[in-house]
Design a protein around this motif. Structure first.
Motif, PDB file in Angstrom:
ATOM      1  N   ARG A  68       0.905  -1.365  -0.020  1.00 17.72           N
ATOM      2  CA  ARG A  68       0.111   0.045   0.092  1.00 17.72           C
ATOM      3  C   ARG A  68       0.888   1.395  -0.063  1.00 17.72           C
ATOM      4  NH1 ARG A  68      -5.197  -1.029   3.810  1.00 17.72           N
ATOM      5  NH2 ARG A  68      -6.106  -3.031   2.722  1.00 17.72           N
ATOM      6  N   ALA A  69       2.136   1.151   0.555  1.00 14.85           N
ATOM      7  CA  ALA A  69       3.010   2.233   0.538  1.00 14.85           C
ATOM      8  C   ALA A  69       4.310   1.952   0.021  1.00 14.85           C
ATOM      9  CB  ALA A  69       3.228   2.806   2.053  1.00 14.85           C
ATOM     10  N   PRO A  70       4.343   1.689  -1.472  1.00 16.01           N
ATOM     11  CA  PRO A  70       5.473   1.291  -1.988  1.00 16.01           C
ATOM     12  C   PRO A  70       6.769   2.316  -1.893  1.00 16.01           C
ATOM     13  CG  PRO A  70       3.975   1.844  -3.642  1.00 16.01           C
ATOM     14  CD  PRO A  70       3.062   1.900  -2.535  1.00 16.01           C
ATOM     15  N   GLY A  71       7.878   2.083  -1.755  1.00 17.95           N
ATOM     16  CA  GLY A  71       9.045   3.027  -1.776  1.00 17.95           C
ATOM     17  C   GLY A  71       9.979   2.488  -0.976  1.00 17.95           C
ATOM     18  N   ARG A  72      10.913   3.290  -0.538  1.00 19.68           N
ATOM     19  CA  ARG A  72      11.965   2.672   0.215  1.00 19.68           C
ATOM     20  C   ARG A  72      12.854   3.514   1.168  1.00 19.68           C
ATOM     21  NH1 ARG A  72      15.817  -1.358  -2.827  1.00 19.68           N
ATOM     22  NH2 ARG A  72      16.109  -1.873  -0.688  1.00 19.68           N
ATOM     23  N   VAL A  87       7.001   3.616   1.697  1.00 21.21           N
ATOM     24  CA  VAL A  87       6.878   5.108   1.620  1.00 21.21           C
ATOM     25  C   VAL A  87       7.725   5.650   0.635  1.00 21.21           C
ATOM     26  CG1 VAL A  87       6.682   7.425   2.707  1.00 21.21           C
ATOM     27  CG2 VAL A  87       5.810   5.250   3.812  1.00 21.21           C
ATOM     28  N   SER A  88       7.257   6.213  -0.637  1.00 18.84           N
ATOM     29  CA  SER A  88       8.049   6.783  -1.633  1.00 18.84           C
ATOM     30  C   SER A  88       8.838   8.139  -0.967  1.00 18.84           C
ATOM     31  CB  SER A  88       6.908   7.305  -2.548  1.00 18.84           C
ATOM     32  OG  SER A  88       5.969   8.244  -2.192  1.00 18.84           O
ATOM     33  N   GLY A  89      10.067   8.056  -1.592  1.00 15.74           N
ATOM     34  CA  GLY A  89      10.893   9.178  -1.234  1.00 15.74           C
ATOM     35  C   GLY A  89      12.251   9.052  -1.333  1.00 15.74           C
ATOM     36  N   PRO A  90      13.024   9.716  -0.965  1.00 21.57           N
ATOM     37  CA  PRO A  90      14.760   9.176  -1.251  1.00 21.57           C
ATOM     38  C   PRO A  90      14.806   7.983  -0.630  1.00 21.57           C
ATOM     39  CG  PRO A  90      14.298  11.600  -0.220  1.00 21.57           C
ATOM     40  CD  PRO A  90      13.129  10.768  -0.074  1.00 21.57           C
ATOM     41  N   LEU A 136       3.359   7.015   9.735  1.00 23.20           N
ATOM     42  CA  LEU A 136       2.449   6.263   8.882  1.00 23.20           C
ATOM     43  C   LEU A 136       1.047   6.467   9.183  1.00 23.20           C
ATOM     44  CD1 LEU A 136       4.669   2.857   9.374  1.00 23.20           C
ATOM     45  CD2 LEU A 136       4.727   4.481   7.578  1.00 23.20           C
ATOM     46  N   SER A 137       0.525   7.381   9.641  1.00 24.72           N
ATOM     47  CA  SER A 137      -0.750   7.605   9.858  1.00 24.72           C
ATOM     48  C   SER A 137      -1.721   7.473   8.627  1.00 24.72           C
ATOM     49  CB  SER A 137      -0.947   8.866  10.868  1.00 24.72           C
ATOM     50  OG  SER A 137      -0.702  10.021  10.051  1.00 24.72           O
ATOM     51  N   ALA A 138      -1.039   8.174   7.407  1.00 25.45           N
ATOM     52  CA  ALA A 138      -1.844   8.172   6.212  1.00 25.45           C
ATOM     53  C   ALA A 138      -2.079   6.536   5.790  1.00 25.45           C
ATOM     54  CB  ALA A 138      -1.073   9.089   5.315  1.00 25.45           C
ATOM     55  N   TYR A 139      -1.249   5.754   6.116  1.00 24.24           N
ATOM     56  CA  TYR A 139      -1.434   4.293   5.443  1.00 24.24           C
ATOM     57  C   TYR A 139      -2.082   3.459   6.579  1.00 24.24           C
ATOM     58  CZ  TYR A 139       2.142   6.586   2.695  1.00 24.24           C
ATOM     59  OH  TYR A 139       2.793   7.376   2.037  1.00 24.24           O
ATOM     60  N   LEU A 140      -2.298   3.815   7.676  1.00 20.32           N
ATOM     61  CA  LEU A 140      -2.905   2.852   8.557  1.00 20.32           C
ATOM     62  C   LEU A 140      -4.242   3.343   9.184  1.00 20.32           C
ATOM     63  CD1 LEU A 140       0.310   2.639  11.029  1.00 20.32           C
ATOM     64  CD2 LEU A 140      -0.745   0.774   9.452  1.00 20.32           C
ATOM     65  N   PRO A 141      -5.257   2.385   9.602  1.00 20.90           N
ATOM     66  CA  PRO A 141      -4.930   1.070   9.508  1.00 20.90           C
ATOM     67  C   PRO A 141      -5.013   0.454   8.042  1.00 20.90           C
ATOM     68  CG  PRO A 141      -7.344   1.669  10.283  1.00 20.90           C
ATOM     69  CD  PRO A 141      -6.425   3.081   9.912  1.00 20.90           C
TER      70      PRO A 141
END
Length: 142
Positions: A68-72, A87-90, A136-141
């Motif tokens: 749900r939150a692809p990234g590294r 989570v996407s980003g650097p 991580l509140s945007a991706y939970l629950p």
């Protein structure tokens, strides 16, 4: 005399990009959802879930988070059962990541399933966070 044009042996014909990264299948999705249900049931009854059930439940929910939150850019750690980067980003490549979230397995089950609010878990010290992207509140629950 060395061969200047390449390898002396012919290589197998493999198209570039045809190989996919290796990711082992730890267990099937059906078993994972059963493990989450069994672990939550044990926690509701005030019992500690069996170690294999807790491990499968933690890994299942970490996998869902990574999907749900692809990234590294953020590393979520639930020792001793697993960790994912999401989570996407650097992108983080070496050493200790700048953005880390760490918690106990029981806390992860509660936060991931919505039984414990993200902000409440941080306020009570049940979740340790570092870095500006570690929210991580945007991706939970899940």
């Amino acid at each position: 005399m060395p061969c200047l044009t390449g390898s002396a042996r012919p290589r197998a014909s493999v198209r570039r990009g045809a190989l996919k990264p290796y990711r082992p299948v730890v267990s099937s999705p059906h078993i994972k959802s059963a493990a989450v249900a069994a672990a939550l049931s044990a926690l509701d009854e005030g019992r500690t879930p069996d170690r294999p059930v807790l491990r499968e439940a933690v890994r299942a929910l970490l996998t869902v988070l990574a999907e749900r939150a692809p990234g590294r850019s953020v590393e979520v750690r639930v020792p001793p059962y697993g960790a994912v980067q999401c989570v996407s980003g650097p992108r983080h490549t070496r050493g200790t990541p700048a953005n880390v979230v760490e918690m106990e397995p029981g806390t992860w089950l509660e936060v991931a399933t919505g039984r414990l609010e993200w902000a409440e878990a941080i306020t009570h010290g049940r979740v340790r966070v570092s870095g500006i992207r570690a929210d991580l509140s945007a991706y939970l629950p899940l």
